[in-house]
Design a protein around this motif. Structure first.
Motif, PDB file in Angstrom:
ATOM      1  N   LEU A   1     -11.488  -0.872   3.871  1.00 59.72           N
ATOM      2  CA  LEU A   1     -10.540  -1.402   2.895  1.00 59.72           C
ATOM      3  C   LEU A   1      -9.148  -1.120   3.460  1.00 59.72           C
ATOM      4  CD1 LEU A   1     -13.184  -0.278   1.218  1.00 59.72           C
ATOM      5  CD2 LEU A   1     -11.830  -1.064  -0.700  1.00 59.72           C
ATOM      6  N   GLN A   2      -8.610  -2.117   4.140  1.00 60.79           N
ATOM      7  CA  GLN A   2      -7.337  -1.933   4.835  1.00 60.79           C
ATOM      8  C   GLN A   2      -6.230  -2.651   4.062  1.00 60.79           C
ATOM      9  OE1 GLN A   2      -7.420  -2.954   8.987  1.00 60.79           O
ATOM     10  NE2 GLN A   2      -5.558  -1.799   9.401  1.00 60.79           N
ATOM     11  N   TYR A   3      -5.198  -1.914   3.710  1.00 60.75           N
ATOM     12  CA  TYR A   3      -4.086  -2.506   2.965  1.00 60.75           C
ATOM     13  C   TYR A   3      -2.816  -2.356   3.787  1.00 60.75           C
ATOM     14  CZ  TYR A   3      -3.185   2.399   1.729  1.00 60.75           C
ATOM     15  OH  TYR A   3      -2.937   3.750   1.785  1.00 60.75           O
ATOM     16  N   ARG A   4      -1.828  -3.176   3.442  1.00 58.74           N
ATOM     17  CA  ARG A   4      -0.549  -3.111   4.156  1.00 58.74           C
ATOM     18  C   ARG A   4       0.497  -2.540   3.224  1.00 58.74           C
ATOM     19  NH1 ARG A   4      -0.639  -6.224   8.685  1.00 58.74           N
ATOM     20  NH2 ARG A   4      -2.325  -7.746   8.703  1.00 58.74           N
ATOM     21  N   LEU A   5       1.134  -1.469   3.642  1.00 58.86           N
ATOM     22  CA  LEU A   5       2.262  -0.924   2.885  1.00 58.86           C
ATOM     23  C   LEU A   5       2.968   0.081   3.757  1.00 58.86           C
ATOM     24  CD1 LEU A   5       3.413  -1.046  -0.157  1.00 58.86           C
ATOM     25  CD2 LEU A   5       2.473   1.233  -0.326  1.00 58.86           C
ATOM     26  N   GLY A   6       4.238  -0.196   4.049  1.00 59.70           N
ATOM     27  CA  GLY A   6       5.017   0.771   4.815  1.00 59.70           C
ATOM     28  C   GLY A   6       5.386   1.927   3.899  1.00 59.70           C
ATOM     29  N   GLY A   7       6.077   2.900   4.434  1.00 60.72           N
ATOM     30  CA  GLY A   7       6.602   3.965   3.587  1.00 60.72           C
ATOM     31  C   GLY A   7       5.613   5.086   3.362  1.00 60.72           C
ATOM     32  N   GLN A   8       5.909   5.858   2.354  1.00 60.95           N
ATOM     33  CA  GLN A   8       5.209   7.117   2.138  1.00 60.95           C
ATOM     34  C   GLN A   8       3.836   6.939   1.475  1.00 60.95           C
ATOM     35  OE1 GLN A   8       5.984  10.255   2.929  1.00 60.95           O
ATOM     36  NE2 GLN A   8       7.775   9.577   4.083  1.00 60.95           N
ATOM     37  N   PRO A   9       2.856   7.746   1.908  1.00 57.92           N
ATOM     38  CA  PRO A   9       1.521   7.681   1.303  1.00 57.92           C
ATOM     39  C   PRO A   9       1.544   7.853  -0.209  1.00 57.92           C
ATOM     40  CG  PRO A   9       1.480   9.102   3.252  1.00 57.92           C
ATOM     41  CD  PRO A   9       2.911   8.697   3.042  1.00 57.92           C
ATOM     42  N   ARG A  10       2.376   8.798  -0.692  1.00 56.45           N
ATOM     43  CA  ARG A  10       2.353   9.057  -2.143  1.00 56.45           C
ATOM     44  C   ARG A  10       2.884   7.875  -2.940  1.00 56.45           C
ATOM     45  NH1 ARG A  10       6.621  11.561   0.187  1.00 56.45           N
ATOM     46  NH2 ARG A  10       8.660  11.483  -0.842  1.00 56.45           N
ATOM     47  N   ALA A  11       3.646   6.997  -2.244  1.00 57.86           N
ATOM     48  CA  ALA A  11       4.159   5.810  -2.924  1.00 57.86           C
ATOM     49  C   ALA A  11       3.120   4.689  -2.951  1.00 57.86           C
ATOM     50  CB  ALA A  11       5.434   5.333  -2.239  1.00 57.86           C
ATOM     51  N   ALA A  12       1.964   4.943  -2.333  1.00 58.26           N
ATOM     52  CA  ALA A  12       0.893   3.925  -2.327  1.00 58.26           C
ATOM     53  C   ALA A  12      -0.165   4.267  -3.370  1.00 58.26           C
ATOM     54  CB  ALA A  12       0.256   3.869  -0.934  1.00 58.26           C
ATOM     55  N   ILE A  13       0.247   4.951  -4.435  1.00 55.73           N
ATOM     56  CA  ILE A  13      -0.732   5.456  -5.407  1.00 55.73           C
ATOM     57  C   ILE A  13      -1.523   4.313  -6.083  1.00 55.73           C
ATOM     58  CG2 ILE A  13       0.968   5.633  -7.287  1.00 55.73           C
ATOM     59  CD1 ILE A  13      -1.952   8.057  -6.636  1.00 55.73           C
ATOM     60  N   GLY A  14      -0.878   3.146  -6.227  1.00 53.16           N
ATOM     61  CA  GLY A  14      -1.598   2.006  -6.822  1.00 53.16           C
ATOM     62  C   GLY A  14      -2.773   1.602  -5.949  1.00 53.16           C
ATOM     63  N   PHE A  15      -2.587   1.665  -4.619  1.00 51.70           N
ATOM     64  CA  PHE A  15      -3.699   1.394  -3.709  1.00 51.70           C
ATOM     65  C   PHE A  15      -4.680   2.572  -3.738  1.00 51.70           C
ATOM     66  CE2 PHE A  15      -0.557  -1.522  -1.789  1.00 51.70           C
ATOM     67  CZ  PHE A  15      -1.324  -2.670  -1.768  1.00 51.70           C
ATOM     68  N   GLY A  16      -4.125   3.784  -3.764  1.00 58.66           N
ATOM     69  CA  GLY A  16      -4.978   4.984  -3.754  1.00 58.66           C
ATOM     70  C   GLY A  16      -5.962   4.975  -4.909  1.00 58.66           C
ATOM     71  N   VAL A  17      -5.455   4.643  -6.097  1.00 56.67           N
ATOM     72  CA  VAL A  17      -6.332   4.584  -7.270  1.00 56.67           C
ATOM     73  C   VAL A  17      -7.156   3.293  -7.237  1.00 56.67           C
ATOM     74  CG1 VAL A  17      -6.350   4.317  -9.790  1.00 56.67           C
ATOM     75  CG2 VAL A  17      -4.860   6.006  -8.731  1.00 56.67           C
ATOM     76  N   GLY A  18      -6.458   2.180  -7.016  1.00 51.96           N
ATOM     77  CA  GLY A  18      -7.112   0.862  -7.138  1.00 51.96           C
ATOM     78  C   GLY A  18      -8.260   0.682  -6.153  1.00 51.96           C
ATOM     79  N   LEU A  19      -8.065   1.110  -4.907  1.00 52.87           N
ATOM     80  CA  LEU A  19      -9.121   0.868  -3.901  1.00 52.87           C
ATOM     81  C   LEU A  19     -10.337   1.761  -4.131  1.00 52.87           C
ATOM     82  CD1 LEU A  19      -6.898   0.306  -0.742  1.00 52.87           C
ATOM     83  CD2 LEU A  19      -8.193  -1.407  -2.033  1.00 52.87           C
ATOM     84  N   VAL A  20     -10.110   3.019  -4.490  1.00 56.20           N
ATOM     85  CA  VAL A  20     -11.265   3.888  -4.787  1.00 56.20           C
ATOM     86  C   VAL A  20     -11.989   3.342  -6.021  1.00 56.20           C
ATOM     87  CG1 VAL A  20     -11.982   6.203  -5.497  1.00 56.20           C
ATOM     88  CG2 VAL A  20     -10.255   5.946  -3.723  1.00 56.20           C
ATOM     89  N   HIS A  21     -11.212   2.950  -7.019  1.00 52.05           N
ATOM     90  CA  HIS A  21     -11.804   2.409  -8.244  1.00 52.05           C
ATOM     91  C   HIS A  21     -12.654   1.179  -7.940  1.00 52.05           C
ATOM     92  CE1 HIS A  21     -12.004   0.104 -12.013  1.00 52.05           C
ATOM     93  NE2 HIS A  21     -11.956   1.279 -12.603  1.00 52.05           N
ATOM     94  N   GLU A  22     -12.093   0.270  -7.169  1.00 50.06           N
ATOM     95  CA  GLU A  22     -12.798  -0.988  -6.877  1.00 50.06           C
ATOM     96  C   GLU A  22     -14.024  -0.742  -6.010  1.00 50.06           C
ATOM     97  OE1 GLU A  22     -11.922  -4.342  -8.208  1.00 50.06           O
ATOM     98  OE2 GLU A  22     -11.398  -2.619  -9.444  1.00 50.06           O
ATOM     99  N   LEU A  23     -13.895   0.162  -5.023  1.00 54.77           N
ATOM    100  CA  LEU A  23     -15.037   0.478  -4.158  1.00 54.77           C
ATOM    101  C   LEU A  23     -16.192   1.015  -5.009  1.00 54.77           C
ATOM    102  CD1 LEU A  23     -15.864   0.680  -1.091  1.00 54.77           C
ATOM    103  CD2 LEU A  23     -15.283   3.107  -1.267  1.00 54.77           C
ATOM    104  N   LEU A  24     -15.859   1.929  -5.919  1.00 54.47           N
ATOM    105  CA  LEU A  24     -16.902   2.518  -6.764  1.00 54.47           C
ATOM    106  C   LEU A  24     -17.460   1.487  -7.744  1.00 54.47           C
ATOM    107  CD1 LEU A  24     -15.372   6.035  -7.530  1.00 54.47           C
ATOM    108  CD2 LEU A  24     -17.061   5.424  -5.809  1.00 54.47           C
ATOM    109  N   ALA A  25     -16.586   0.653  -8.276  1.00 56.44           N
ATOM    110  CA  ALA A  25     -17.051  -0.370  -9.214  1.00 56.44           C
ATOM    111  C   ALA A  25     -17.984  -1.343  -8.500  1.00 56.44           C
ATOM    112  CB  ALA A  25     -15.853  -1.102  -9.824  1.00 56.44           C
ATOM    113  N   ARG A  26     -17.609  -1.749  -7.294  1.00 55.48           N
ATOM    114  CA  ARG A  26     -18.425  -2.706  -6.541  1.00 55.48           C
ATOM    115  C   ARG A  26     -19.751  -2.091  -6.125  1.00 55.48           C
ATOM    116  NH1 ARG A  26     -15.762  -7.105  -5.474  1.00 55.48           N
ATOM    117  NH2 ARG A  26     -17.179  -7.808  -3.856  1.00 55.48           N
TER     118      ARG A  26
END
Ligand code: F6R
Length: 398
Positions: free
Chosen positions: A180-205
């Motif tokens: 699950l590869q996403y594009r976002l520059g900047g700080q990891p902590r600022a990618a929290i929407g991906f951090g939550v969303g991707l784990v959530h979606e992976l588990l849901a799927r």
């Protein structure tokens, strides 16, 4: 009393930083800003000056990231070896780990198997053939995560990867793992929407989360909250800005119960990394058995503490009663304190609105401290020195 009293004004019209009529006649337009001009959260020029990389903007992107995460995860399929397991282990650190912790907290007993967040080198005890390993690292270069990933690969455990790139993405691609590869520059902590969303979606799927899909509704709840407490809402109408003023000069201690405990943990890490400030968090009801006692000494620092209770309208009555008594005890000793109530139609909504609230408050606090919230200089120095000491060996064994 909050810091606005300390600086001698309360009404936003009196806040320094606005154009001073006397300045109009001032020929020296380039003079450095005075200290008191910087201490305002309502002047866009001041926000831009102290937050040049726009961490505030990153926080405002949270709902958009949640929606994008769903698109990134959509093509992923997990075979039976990945879904017929007894546990999920997420290997991650810092800003990449908290997403999984928040998902576990929000899903609660709707999770079909335990979700363990492993923040260390290697793999946790008990990880085996019937464990789905998820290596999550924003940079794809974090030593601890790479070490666990290498161990999982060596033992041929079912593994998926969440990252923007780095060595982790390269290894996942080479091994043909779900990526699950996403594009976002900047700080990891600022990618929290991906951090939550991707784990959530992976588990849901993978069929690991029972019950209705609440990610879309949660994104909408966050959007609505951000409209009420975002940077364009002035301090007098903005409780997150007011909270930052109240914390200013103090050490925040954040209490949370159940799902809100994970949110309290996120607040603590964001206050550390954005405001570069000390902060602590305490899970309820455990805090009633130790932390409550720890606010006494040293007595001279009593005023320096600021307790924030993260409340959830769905919390059990026994917890609400505990908060009532804590409030009584703290009140009797005049400990500085505040409550923040998480809103939203589902646990996930309340968790994510709680996160958004704390993220904004931490950046507002950074601005009050006149500290650029984005760079994490000490963290980067530490990683660099460790890399020099251990070479490129991700296990850190050398
Ligand atoms: C920095 C941050 C850190 C990193 C951590 C792990 O913004 O949030 O806590 O998340 O150092 O790095 P990544 O996320 O690249 O694996």
């Amino acid at each position: 009393m909050d810091a606005r009293d300390y600086f001698g004004y309360k009404n936003p019209d009196e806040e320094p930083g606005g154009p001073d009529p006397a300045d109009a006649a001032d020929e020296d337009g380039d003079r450095p800003p005075l200290f008191e001009e910087a201490v305002t959260l309502d002047d866009p020029a001041t926000l831009r000056r102290i937050d040049p990389d726009d961490m505030l903007g990153r926080v405002m992107e949270l709902p958009g990231q949640l929606v994008q995460a769903r698109h990134v995860a959509a093509p992923i399929t997990l075979d039976e070896r990945m879904t017929d397991v007894d546990a999920v282990v997420v290997l991650a650190m810092g800003g990449s780990a908290i997403g999984a912790e928040l998902v576990a907290a929000a899903a609660g007993d709707r999770l079909r198997v335990p979700l363990i967040v492993h923040r260390d080198y290697g793999l946790p005890a008990g990880a085996g053939e019937r464990t789905l390993v998820v290596a999550a690292s924003h940079s794809g270069e974090t030593a601890e995560t790479l070490s666990g990933f290498a161990a999982a690969q060596e033992r041929k455990l079912p593994t998926a990867v969440i990252t923007t790139g780095g060595r982790l993405a390269a290894s996942a691609t080479a091994a043909g793992l779900p990526l699950l590869q996403y594009r976002l520059g900047g700080q990891p902590r600022a990618a929290i929407g991906f951090g939550v969303g991707l784990v959530h979606e992976l588990l849901a799927r993978g069929g690991f989360i029972d019950g209705p899909d609440d990610l879309g509704a949660a994104a909408a709840a966050v959007e609505e909250l951000l409209e009420r407490i975002g940077p364009s809402v002035e301090t007098d109408a903005n409780p997150a800005k007011q909270l930052a003023w109240a914390i200013f000069g103090r050490i925040p201690v954040i209490y949370g119960h159940g799902p809100m405990a994970a949110v309290a943990h996120r607040w603590k890490t964001q206050l550390n990394e954005n405001a570069k400030a000390w902060a602590a968090w305490e899970p309820m009801p455990e805090a009633n058995h130790n932390a409550i006692e720890g606010s006494i000494n040293p007595r001279e620092l009593g005023e320096a503490l600021y307790v924030i209770q993260l409340r959830d309208r769905a919390e059990p009555p026994a917890i609400a009663e505990r908060y009532r008594v804590v409030e009584e005890l703290l009140g009797e000793r005049s400990t500085n304190r505040n409550e923040v109530w998480a809103d939203g139609p589902s646990v996930l909504s309340r968790v994510l609105t709680g996160v958004a609230y704390g993220d904004l408050a931490s950046v507002y606090l950074a601005i009050l401290y006149q500290t650029d919230p984005t760079p994490v200089t000490l963290l980067a120095m530490l990683k660099e020195r460790l890399a020099r000491a251990t070479g490129s060996d991700p296990t850190g064994a050398r």
